[in-house]
Design an enzyme around this catalytic site. Structure first.
Site, PDB file in Angstrom:
ATOM      1  N   SER A 124     -53.185 -90.161 -54.619  1.00  0.00           N
ATOM      2  CA  SER A 124     -51.726 -90.726 -55.037  1.00  0.00           C
ATOM      3  C   SER A 124     -51.781 -92.027 -55.336  1.00  0.00           C
ATOM      4  O   SER A 124     -51.689 -92.704 -54.192  1.00  0.00           O
ATOM      5  CB  SER A 124     -50.767 -89.662 -54.874  1.00  0.00           C
ATOM      6  OG  SER A 124     -49.619 -89.772 -54.567  1.00  0.00           O
ATOM      7  N   TYR A 149     -46.538 -87.125 -46.290  1.00  0.00           N
ATOM      8  CA  TYR A 149     -47.340 -87.166 -47.367  1.00  0.00           C
ATOM      9  C   TYR A 149     -48.071 -88.143 -47.136  1.00  0.00           C
ATOM     10  O   TYR A 149     -49.637 -88.180 -47.099  1.00  0.00           O
ATOM     11  CB  TYR A 149     -46.592 -86.286 -48.160  1.00  0.00           C
ATOM     12  CG  TYR A 149     -47.197 -86.296 -49.432  1.00  0.00           C
ATOM     13  CD1 TYR A 149     -48.809 -85.217 -49.217  1.00  0.00           C
ATOM     14  CD2 TYR A 149     -47.643 -86.604 -50.238  1.00  0.00           C
ATOM     15  CE1 TYR A 149     -49.486 -85.199 -50.689  1.00  0.00           C
ATOM     16  CE2 TYR A 149     -48.017 -87.023 -51.764  1.00  0.00           C
ATOM     17  CZ  TYR A 149     -49.324 -85.600 -51.693  1.00  0.00           C
ATOM     18  OH  TYR A 149     -50.043 -85.374 -52.408  1.00  0.00           O
ATOM     19  N   LYS A 153     -52.395 -89.201 -47.065  1.00  0.00           N
ATOM     20  CA  LYS A 153     -53.596 -90.246 -48.238  1.00  0.00           C
ATOM     21  C   LYS A 153     -53.555 -91.832 -48.845  1.00  0.00           C
ATOM     22  O   LYS A 153     -54.788 -91.925 -48.258  1.00  0.00           O
ATOM     23  CB  LYS A 153     -52.510 -90.284 -49.642  1.00  0.00           C
ATOM     24  CG  LYS A 153     -52.384 -88.565 -50.355  1.00  0.00           C
ATOM     25  CD  LYS A 153     -53.552 -88.115 -50.511  1.00  0.00           C
ATOM     26  CE  LYS A 153     -53.069 -86.453 -51.063  1.00  0.00           C
ATOM     27  NZ  LYS A 153     -53.849 -85.466 -51.412  1.00  0.00           N
ATOM     28  N   ARG A 231     -42.025 -92.808 -64.567  1.00  0.00           N
ATOM     29  CA  ARG A 231     -42.984 -92.113 -64.383  1.00  0.00           C
ATOM     30  C   ARG A 231     -43.773 -92.355 -65.461  1.00  0.00           C
ATOM     31  O   ARG A 231     -43.599 -92.294 -66.919  1.00  0.00           O
ATOM     32  CB  ARG A 231     -42.792 -90.898 -63.907  1.00  0.00           C
ATOM     33  CG  ARG A 231     -41.512 -90.657 -62.821  1.00  0.00           C
ATOM     34  CD  ARG A 231     -42.743 -91.705 -61.125  1.00  0.00           C
ATOM     35  NE  ARG A 231     -41.379 -91.579 -60.281  1.00  0.00           N
ATOM     36  CZ  ARG A 231     -40.275 -92.618 -60.153  1.00  0.00           C
ATOM     37  NH1 ARG A 231     -40.146 -92.975 -60.395  1.00  0.00           N
ATOM     38  NH2 ARG A 231     -39.666 -92.396 -58.615  1.00  0.00           N
TER      39      ARG A 231
HETATM   40  P1  NAD Z   1     -52.303 -77.202 -55.549  1.00  0.00           P
HETATM   41  O1  NAD Z   1     -51.134 -76.505 -53.616  1.00  0.00           O
HETATM   42  O2  NAD Z   1     -51.616 -76.870 -55.937  1.00  0.00           O
HETATM   43  O3  NAD Z   1     -53.788 -76.972 -55.106  1.00  0.00           O
HETATM   44  C1  NAD Z   1     -53.765 -77.589 -53.877  1.00  0.00           C
HETATM   45  C2  NAD Z   1     -54.948 -75.985 -53.066  1.00  0.00           C
HETATM   46  O4  NAD Z   1     -54.936 -76.662 -52.093  1.00  0.00           O
HETATM   47  C3  NAD Z   1     -54.019 -75.040 -52.834  1.00  0.00           C
HETATM   48  O5  NAD Z   1     -54.996 -73.855 -53.816  1.00  0.00           O
HETATM   49  C4  NAD Z   1     -54.143 -74.350 -51.564  1.00  0.00           C
HETATM   50  O6  NAD Z   1     -54.198 -73.054 -51.221  1.00  0.00           O
HETATM   51  C5  NAD Z   1     -55.176 -75.150 -51.545  1.00  0.00           C
HETATM   52  N1  NAD Z   1     -55.666 -75.629 -49.172  1.00  0.00           N
HETATM   53  C6  NAD Z   1     -54.275 -76.576 -49.173  1.00  0.00           C
HETATM   54  N2  NAD Z   1     -55.031 -76.596 -48.023  1.00  0.00           N
HETATM   55  C7  NAD Z   1     -56.463 -76.318 -47.665  1.00  0.00           C
HETATM   56  C8  NAD Z   1     -57.175 -75.778 -47.024  1.00  0.00           C
HETATM   57  N3  NAD Z   1     -57.163 -76.120 -45.475  1.00  0.00           N
HETATM   58  N4  NAD Z   1     -58.440 -75.405 -46.787  1.00  0.00           N
HETATM   59  C9  NAD Z   1     -58.982 -74.989 -47.974  1.00  0.00           C
HETATM   60  N5  NAD Z   1     -57.706 -74.731 -49.277  1.00  0.00           N
HETATM   61  C10 NAD Z   1     -56.783 -75.669 -48.494  1.00  0.00           C
HETATM   62  O7  NAD Z   1     -52.143 -78.677 -55.694  1.00  0.00           O
HETATM   63  P2  NAD Z   1     -52.019 -79.300 -56.579  1.00  0.00           P
HETATM   64  O8  NAD Z   1     -50.920 -80.019 -57.067  1.00  0.00           O
HETATM   65  O9  NAD Z   1     -53.531 -79.926 -56.796  1.00  0.00           O
HETATM   66  O10 NAD Z   1     -52.971 -80.527 -56.046  1.00  0.00           O
HETATM   67  C11 NAD Z   1     -54.207 -80.696 -55.775  1.00  0.00           C
HETATM   68  C12 NAD Z   1     -54.096 -82.453 -55.060  1.00  0.00           C
HETATM   69  O11 NAD Z   1     -54.180 -83.471 -55.153  1.00  0.00           O
HETATM   70  C13 NAD Z   1     -53.534 -82.147 -53.457  1.00  0.00           C
HETATM   71  O12 NAD Z   1     -54.449 -82.805 -51.981  1.00  0.00           O
HETATM   72  C14 NAD Z   1     -51.842 -83.172 -53.699  1.00  0.00           C
HETATM   73  O13 NAD Z   1     -51.919 -84.284 -53.092  1.00  0.00           O
HETATM   74  C15 NAD Z   1     -53.138 -84.213 -54.659  1.00  0.00           C
HETATM   75  N6  NAD Z   1     -51.972 -84.930 -55.638  1.00  0.00           N
HETATM   76  C16 NAD Z   1     -51.125 -83.605 -56.254  1.00  0.00           C
HETATM   77  C17 NAD Z   1     -49.526 -84.470 -57.015  1.00  0.00           C
HETATM   78  C18 NAD Z   1     -49.286 -83.049 -58.050  1.00  0.00           C
HETATM   79  O14 NAD Z   1     -48.546 -84.033 -58.358  1.00  0.00           O
HETATM   80  N7  NAD Z   1     -49.385 -82.338 -57.719  1.00  0.00           N
HETATM   81  C19 NAD Z   1     -49.864 -85.731 -57.115  1.00  0.00           C
HETATM   82  C20 NAD Z   1     -50.707 -86.785 -56.423  1.00  0.00           C
HETATM   83  C21 NAD Z   1     -51.785 -86.204 -55.421  1.00  0.00           C
HETATM   84  C1  UD1 Z   2     -42.881 -87.232 -56.334  1.00  0.00           C
HETATM   85  C2  UD1 Z   2     -43.612 -87.528 -54.599  1.00  0.00           C
HETATM   86  C3  UD1 Z   2     -44.346 -88.446 -55.299  1.00  0.00           C
HETATM   87  C4  UD1 Z   2     -46.012 -87.336 -55.050  1.00  0.00           C
HETATM   88  C5  UD1 Z   2     -45.953 -86.746 -57.049  1.00  0.00           C
HETATM   89  C6  UD1 Z   2     -45.988 -85.658 -57.579  1.00  0.00           C
HETATM   90  C7  UD1 Z   2     -41.403 -88.515 -53.664  1.00  0.00           C
HETATM   91  C8  UD1 Z   2     -40.901 -89.192 -53.058  1.00  0.00           C
HETATM   92  N1  UD1 Z   2     -42.305 -88.644 -54.132  1.00  0.00           N
HETATM   93  O1  UD1 Z   2     -43.427 -88.060 -56.909  1.00  0.00           O
HETATM   94  O2  UD1 Z   2     -45.506 -88.236 -53.635  1.00  0.00           O
HETATM   95  O3  UD1 Z   2     -47.373 -87.729 -55.156  1.00  0.00           O
HETATM   96  O4  UD1 Z   2     -43.927 -85.840 -56.496  1.00  0.00           O
HETATM   97  O5  UD1 Z   2     -46.129 -84.696 -56.689  1.00  0.00           O
HETATM   98  O6  UD1 Z   2     -41.286 -86.904 -53.524  1.00  0.00           O
HETATM   99  N2  UD1 Z   2     -36.272 -86.000 -61.091  1.00  0.00           N
HETATM  100  C9  UD1 Z   2     -35.463 -85.527 -60.747  1.00  0.00           C
HETATM  101  N3  UD1 Z   2     -34.742 -84.737 -60.551  1.00  0.00           N
HETATM  102  C10 UD1 Z   2     -35.629 -83.752 -59.752  1.00  0.00           C
HETATM  103  C11 UD1 Z   2     -36.773 -84.150 -59.963  1.00  0.00           C
HETATM  104  C12 UD1 Z   2     -36.955 -85.565 -59.924  1.00  0.00           C
HETATM  105  O7  UD1 Z   2     -34.679 -86.196 -61.600  1.00  0.00           O
HETATM  106  O8  UD1 Z   2     -35.477 -82.499 -60.122  1.00  0.00           O
HETATM  107  C13 UD1 Z   2     -36.990 -87.537 -61.031  1.00  0.00           C
HETATM  108  C14 UD1 Z   2     -37.010 -88.251 -59.856  1.00  0.00           C
HETATM  109  O9  UD1 Z   2     -35.622 -89.001 -59.160  1.00  0.00           O
HETATM  110  C15 UD1 Z   2     -38.191 -89.108 -60.158  1.00  0.00           C
HETATM  111  C16 UD1 Z   2     -38.699 -88.343 -61.434  1.00  0.00           C
HETATM  112  O10 UD1 Z   2     -37.943 -87.247 -61.868  1.00  0.00           O
HETATM  113  O11 UD1 Z   2     -37.167 -90.348 -61.248  1.00  0.00           O
HETATM  114  C17 UD1 Z   2     -40.150 -87.578 -60.892  1.00  0.00           C
HETATM  115  O12 UD1 Z   2     -40.020 -87.068 -59.604  1.00  0.00           O
HETATM  116  P1  UD1 Z   2     -40.945 -85.728 -59.669  1.00  0.00           P
HETATM  117  O13 UD1 Z   2     -41.512 -85.660 -59.892  1.00  0.00           O
HETATM  118  O14 UD1 Z   2     -41.277 -84.995 -58.100  1.00  0.00           O
HETATM  119  O15 UD1 Z   2     -42.130 -87.303 -59.276  1.00  0.00           O
HETATM  120  P2  UD1 Z   2     -42.269 -88.505 -57.674  1.00  0.00           P
HETATM  121  O16 UD1 Z   2     -40.796 -88.530 -57.236  1.00  0.00           O
HETATM  122  O17 UD1 Z   2     -42.406 -89.029 -58.690  1.00  0.00           O
END
Ligand code: NAD
Ligand code: UD1
Length: 338
Positions: A124, A149, A153, A231
């Site tokens: 991330s 969290y 990572k 963002r």
């Molecule tokens: P998500 O929660 O939708 O998907 C993660 C999946 O992993 C889920 O289906 C969950 O059931 C499964 N899981 C969790 N723990 C497990 C375990 N111990 N064994 C087997 N399965 C397990 O999340 P996502 O948004 O699809 O994210 C996927 C990956 O990307 C995650 O590692 C997350 O941290 C990373 N990531 C997501 C974002 C985002 O904004 N969505 C941003 C940066 C990184």
């Molecule tokens: C957040 C996480 C980051 C994670 C990412 C994707 C934090 C500090 N960071 O990032 O670790 O990888 O999500 O899951 O939580 N915002 C509002 N109102 C809301 C929600 C968000 O104003 O109800 C604003 C936030 O202040 C930010 C932007 O929208 O400026 C994006 O927020 P968000 O979607 O939560 O993502 P990040 O904060 O970038």
């Protein structure tokens, strides 16, 4: 030849399964359904018109993983499985270290034992922490994270890098995602958050559909053009395609390589709200609220390394992201619980 997708039932994983199948890869999926539902993979099969094996298996279950690796010839692993709620990680750090860090260690141990040493990891942009100016580049210092969290990572990136140093057969692509939003353009799969969403886009779409009364914008006094946080939002289908490219890269290279997956463009909270309203003809009432602790003013990528190493570039724009999010939300108001 098959690709094992851990967490393949989740938001990014399900979209990546479709892109892998479309690109002609065979896939095997595991998930423990902690944050997902079987319906997501049923729809992946429906959309792709292809079948694939699925195992309900936890990445911390070494025996279960051995059974999967024994039943299939796995060439590389895309490792999505993990917990991702920032606030929850502050409340339950041990749960996050156990699931994300210890789980990845078990997965890598079994991979090494079974002779599969290529992994693509969901990292991330959060690893860049608070001290670096945008655009963020892969060679900037990492680790000044603000929550458990983010630390998982950062720690996993370190573990996979150490593994590559210890054994030159290992390949680890550390994909640093910026802010994934949007949904498959069919409207059949998308993000299905539990409870009240923490992230901006699912919150906007739940306000637009009337599930939540209004959006709180966390701060309008940042040093940004309109005062709200900036963002790098990236369409989940672009992100998924980046994984297909990363598989090709991991099959051809060894060593650990951090790579940003972003668009390189920053949008403010107000930009996104306005883009959503314009793309979909809906209203999104909002109020200005205090800043959220741990937030940075601005975070966007330099995506040049992904272009150079993977031959990948995001293609969808913010209108696509808003339109596809709304199609998914409006056609599936209860997510996968229809
Ligand atoms: P998500 O929660 O939708 O998907 C993660 C999946 O992993 C889920 O289906 C969950 O059931 C499964 N899981 C969790 N723990 C497990 C375990 N111990 N064994 C087997 N399965 C397990 O999340 P996502 O948004 O699809 O994210 C996927 C990956 O990307 C995650 O590692 C997350 O941290 C990373 N990531 C997501 C974002 C985002 O904004 N969505 C941003 C940066 C990184
Ligand atoms: C957040 C996480 C980051 C994670 C990412 C994707 C934090 C500090 N960071 O990032 O670790 O990888 O999500 O899951 O939580 N915002 C509002 N109102 C809301 C929600 C968000 O104003 O109800 C604003 C936030 O202040 C930010 C932007 O929208 O400026 C994006 O927020 P968000 O979607 O939560 O993502 P990040 O904060 O970038």
């Amino acid at each position: 030849m098959a690709i094992l997708v851990t967490g393949g039932c989740g938001y990014i994983g399900s979209h990546t399964c479709i892109e892998l199948l479309d690109a002609g890869y065979e896939i095997v999926v595991i998930d423990n359904y902690y944050n997902s539902k079987p319906e997501a993979l049923r729809r992946v099969k429906e959309l792709s018109g292809k079948e694939f094996p699925f195992y309900e298996c936890d990445i911390r279950d070494a025996e279960g993983l051995r059974r999967v690796f024994s039943a299939h010839k796995i060439d590389a692993v895309i490792h999505f499985a993990g917990l991702k709620a920032v606030g929850e990680s502050v409340q339950k750090p041990l749960t996050y270290y156990d699931n994300n860090v210890a789980g990845t260690v078990v997965l890598c141990q079994v991979m090494a034992e079974m002779g599969c040493k290529r992994i693509i990891f969901s990292s991330s942009a959060t690893v860049y922490g608070t001290g670096n100016p945008s655009p963020l580049k892969e060679d900037m210092p990492t680790g000044a994270v603000t929550n458990p969290y983010g630390r998982t990572k950062f720690m996993i990136e370190g573990i996979l890098s150490d593994l590559c140093v210890s054994d030159p057969e290992w390949s680890a692509v550390l994909l640093r995602y910026f802010n994934p939003i949007g949904a498959h353009e069919s409207g059949r799969i998308g993000e299905d958050p539990n409870g009240i969403p923490n992230n901006l886009m699912p919150y906007i779409s739940q306000v637009a559909i009337g599930k939540l009364p209004k959006l709180s914008i966390f701060g309008d006094d940042y040093d940004t053009p309109d005062g709200t946080g900036v963002r790098d939002y990236i369409h989940v289908v672009d992100l998924a395609r980046g994984h297909v490219k990363a598989v090709g890269y991991a099959l051809a290279h060894t060593g650990a390589e951090p790579i940003n997956l972003g668009t390189g463009i920053g949008y403010s909270v107000l930009d996104l709200v306005n883009a959503f309203k314009a793309a979909n003809g809906v209203d999104v009432p909002y109020t200005i609220a205090p800043r959220r602790s741990g937030d940075v003013a601005t975070c966007y990528s330099d995506p040049a390394k992904a272009a150079a190493l993977l031959g990948w570039k995001a293609e969808k724009n913010v209108e696509d992201m808003c339109r596809d999010t709304w199609r998914w939300q409006s056609q599936n108001p209860k997510g996968y619980d229809e």
